[in-house]
Design a protein around this motif. Sequence first.
Motif, PDB file in Angstrom:
ATOM      1  N   UNK A 168      23.696  88.164 -24.195  1.00 32.14           N
ATOM      2  CA  UNK A 168      24.189  86.954 -24.696  1.00 32.14           C
ATOM      3  C   UNK A 168      23.438  85.962 -25.360  1.00 32.14           C
ATOM      4  N   UNK A 169      22.105  86.025 -24.707  1.00 32.49           N
ATOM      5  CA  UNK A 169      21.143  85.159 -25.237  1.00 32.49           C
ATOM      6  C   UNK A 169      20.206  85.615 -26.434  1.00 32.49           C
ATOM      7  N   UNK A 170      20.501  86.906 -26.738  1.00 30.57           N
ATOM      8  CA  UNK A 170      20.047  87.347 -27.895  1.00 30.57           C
ATOM      9  C   UNK A 170      18.750  88.276 -27.557  1.00 30.57           C
ATOM     10  N   UNK A 171      18.608  88.714 -26.214  1.00 24.28           N
ATOM     11  CA  UNK A 171      17.626  89.438 -25.695  1.00 24.28           C
ATOM     12  C   UNK A 171      17.855  90.839 -25.673  1.00 24.28           C
ATOM     13  N   UNK A 172      17.191  91.721 -25.464  1.00 22.95           N
ATOM     14  CA  UNK A 172      17.173  93.255 -25.205  1.00 22.95           C
ATOM     15  C   UNK A 172      16.706  93.577 -23.972  1.00 22.95           C
ATOM     16  N   UNK A 173      17.415  93.656 -22.920  1.00 21.68           N
ATOM     17  CA  UNK A 173      16.875  93.776 -21.420  1.00 21.68           C
ATOM     18  C   UNK A 173      16.352  95.300 -21.182  1.00 21.68           C
ATOM     19  N   UNK A 174      16.957  96.198 -22.212  1.00 19.76           N
ATOM     20  CA  UNK A 174      16.251  97.551 -22.071  1.00 19.76           C
ATOM     21  C   UNK A 174      15.086  97.774 -22.313  1.00 19.76           C
ATOM     22  N   UNK A 175      14.552  96.670 -22.972  1.00 19.68           N
ATOM     23  CA  UNK A 175      13.104  96.526 -23.714  1.00 19.68           C
ATOM     24  C   UNK A 175      11.994  96.063 -22.487  1.00 19.68           C
ATOM     25  N   UNK A 176      12.500  95.695 -21.510  1.00 21.54           N
ATOM     26  CA  UNK A 176      11.607  95.180 -20.585  1.00 21.54           C
ATOM     27  C   UNK A 176      10.450  95.859 -20.154  1.00 21.54           C
ATOM     28  N   UNK A 177      10.719  97.250 -20.046  1.00 23.31           N
ATOM     29  CA  UNK A 177       9.394  97.946 -19.555  1.00 23.31           C
ATOM     30  C   UNK A 177       8.176  98.056 -20.472  1.00 23.31           C
ATOM     31  N   UNK A 178       8.696  97.799 -21.922  1.00 23.98           N
ATOM     32  CA  UNK A 178       7.584  97.790 -23.177  1.00 23.98           C
ATOM     33  C   UNK A 178       6.579  96.385 -22.848  1.00 23.98           C
ATOM     34  N   UNK A 179       7.193  95.379 -22.260  1.00 18.23           N
ATOM     35  CA  UNK A 179       6.436  94.273 -22.300  1.00 18.23           C
ATOM     36  C   UNK A 179       5.272  94.256 -21.339  1.00 18.23           C
ATOM     37  N   UNK A 180       5.007  95.356 -20.731  1.00 16.61           N
ATOM     38  CA  UNK A 180       3.800  95.589 -19.723  1.00 16.61           C
ATOM     39  C   UNK A 180       2.475  95.225 -20.459  1.00 16.61           C
ATOM     40  N   UNK A 181       1.664  94.476 -20.088  1.00 22.98           N
ATOM     41  CA  UNK A 181       0.441  94.183 -20.598  1.00 22.98           C
ATOM     42  C   UNK A 181      -0.734  95.232 -20.051  1.00 22.98           C
ATOM     43  N   UNK A 182      -1.577  95.377 -21.072  1.00 20.74           N
ATOM     44  CA  UNK A 182      -2.846  95.965 -20.683  1.00 20.74           C
ATOM     45  C   UNK A 182      -4.015  94.983 -19.844  1.00 20.74           C
ATOM     46  N   UNK A 183      -4.204  95.364 -18.467  1.00 22.68           N
ATOM     47  CA  UNK A 183      -4.888  94.355 -17.794  1.00 22.68           C
ATOM     48  C   UNK A 183      -6.609  94.196 -18.762  1.00 22.68           C
ATOM     49  N   UNK A 184      -6.766  95.144 -19.341  1.00 19.99           N
ATOM     50  CA  UNK A 184      -7.985  95.122 -20.031  1.00 19.99           C
ATOM     51  C   UNK A 184      -8.066  94.144 -21.313  1.00 19.99           C
ATOM     52  N   UNK A 185      -7.007  93.720 -21.550  1.00 16.28           N
ATOM     53  CA  UNK A 185      -6.662  92.727 -22.727  1.00 16.28           C
ATOM     54  C   UNK A 185      -6.414  91.386 -22.091  1.00 16.28           C
ATOM     55  N   UNK A 186      -6.457  91.139 -20.872  1.00 23.43           N
ATOM     56  CA  UNK A 186      -6.266  90.137 -20.263  1.00 23.43           C
ATOM     57  C   UNK A 186      -7.376  89.140 -19.527  1.00 23.43           C
ATOM     58  N   UNK A 187      -7.924  88.242 -19.695  1.00 18.68           N
ATOM     59  CA  UNK A 187      -9.163  87.416 -18.985  1.00 18.68           C
ATOM     60  C   UNK A 187      -8.678  87.132 -17.720  1.00 18.68           C
ATOM     61  N   UNK A 188      -7.474  86.452 -17.670  1.00 17.93           N
ATOM     62  CA  UNK A 188      -6.917  85.944 -16.377  1.00 17.93           C
ATOM     63  C   UNK A 188      -5.637  85.082 -16.695  1.00 17.93           C
TER      64      UNK A 188
END
Length: 415
Positions: free
Chosen positions: A165-185
């Motif tokens: 209802x907020x305009x989000x797609x909760x089924x896409x949550x697994x796709x949000x996982x970040x690559x640790x190599x692309x994160x400084x901290x």
Amino acid sequence: MHETDWGALAQLWLDRLADCSEPGPGVTRLPFTPEHRAALAVLTELMEHAGLAVRLDDAGTLIGRRDGPDGAPALLMGSHQDSVREGGAYDGIMGVVLPILALMKLNADGLKLPFPVEVLAFADEEGVRFPTALMGPRALAGTFDMAALNLRDRDGITLRKAMEDFGLNPSALPDLKRNPKQILGWIELHLEQGPVLETANQHIGIVTAICGIERHIVTLTGKATHAGTVPMEMRRDALVGAAELTLATEALARQTEGLLATVGALQVRPGVVNAVPGSVTLTLELRASEDTLRECAGTKLTIIARDIAERRALEIEIIRTYAQSATRCEPQMIARLTRAANGERNHHPLHLASGATHDTSAMASLCPVGMLFTTCRDGLSHHPDEHVTKAAMSSAIMTLTRFLTEFHSGSFSQI
């Protein structure tokens, strides 16, 4: 802009955000509500004013990005936008506003950074509307349990439906996982929610760890009898056993540095004025920044409780209902935040553990983490009178600016 102006500017934005609240005392802003939507509009305006590119991900996390060289890993900063019911205007949301202002100051000073920076405003840290929390950071870390989407609020609305209802797609949550190599901290700034910094007359503190937590339910069962007919020496009073355990819990925590222990709720049966209590169920919570310390205390108190029950002829049942490991802040983060804070009035900022859980505890599954605390008046939080001074917020902004500048100076490139 003079340094003393930054705290005043922060207060102006926080006042606007405090208006994004349900009617009533303090601030009530729950995730995926009209109040959340209003807060996102204000934060988007602030982020764009700071030159950030803004987007909303499918966890409801608002992300403002300051670009850097192509392919360079990013430093993440931020906190949560939501509040408890009738809470304050600083908890969580201040940790979003102040990093944005730190980036704004870098722009004003003409400083560029050799890495991108993202400021994140997570939707739900408090877990007030739904019986789950930390969805935003857990999605980034890849640790979110998709089964939580079926949990319901008190109106029967599932988390999944509220997000849709907020305009989000909760089924896409697994796709949000970040690559640790692309994160400084990750860096989170938060009010202390306690009295330590104010007592020490310091604006800024460096967090060393977020305490681990374990909770137990203890039931002591004796015999409910008439209060006027059974001699004291013949009673099997469950409440006095519970009282003895409560005092033993306090004594152990006072004697053990770094341990926090609380008996927070008791249910006494039959709970009438003229009957000896026959049964008491109590909650026992332990917190410590060292898991071995907490677990050892839990073992000791279990032994103490069983000894009390045996001496008082009571039956006992102990169930550990919850356990969360401590989160250690990255030592290099602690050192660099300390150096950055040394430029403020602190000179030697306190190092302290956080007894409360924060978004940082979930982000630690993704990348190295660090936290800054600001002092808060009377150590008060989750209350309409929650307050952080403009001077303390200014000190925090300057600390973050120096921290980012140390990255900029090339003293290190990646943690």
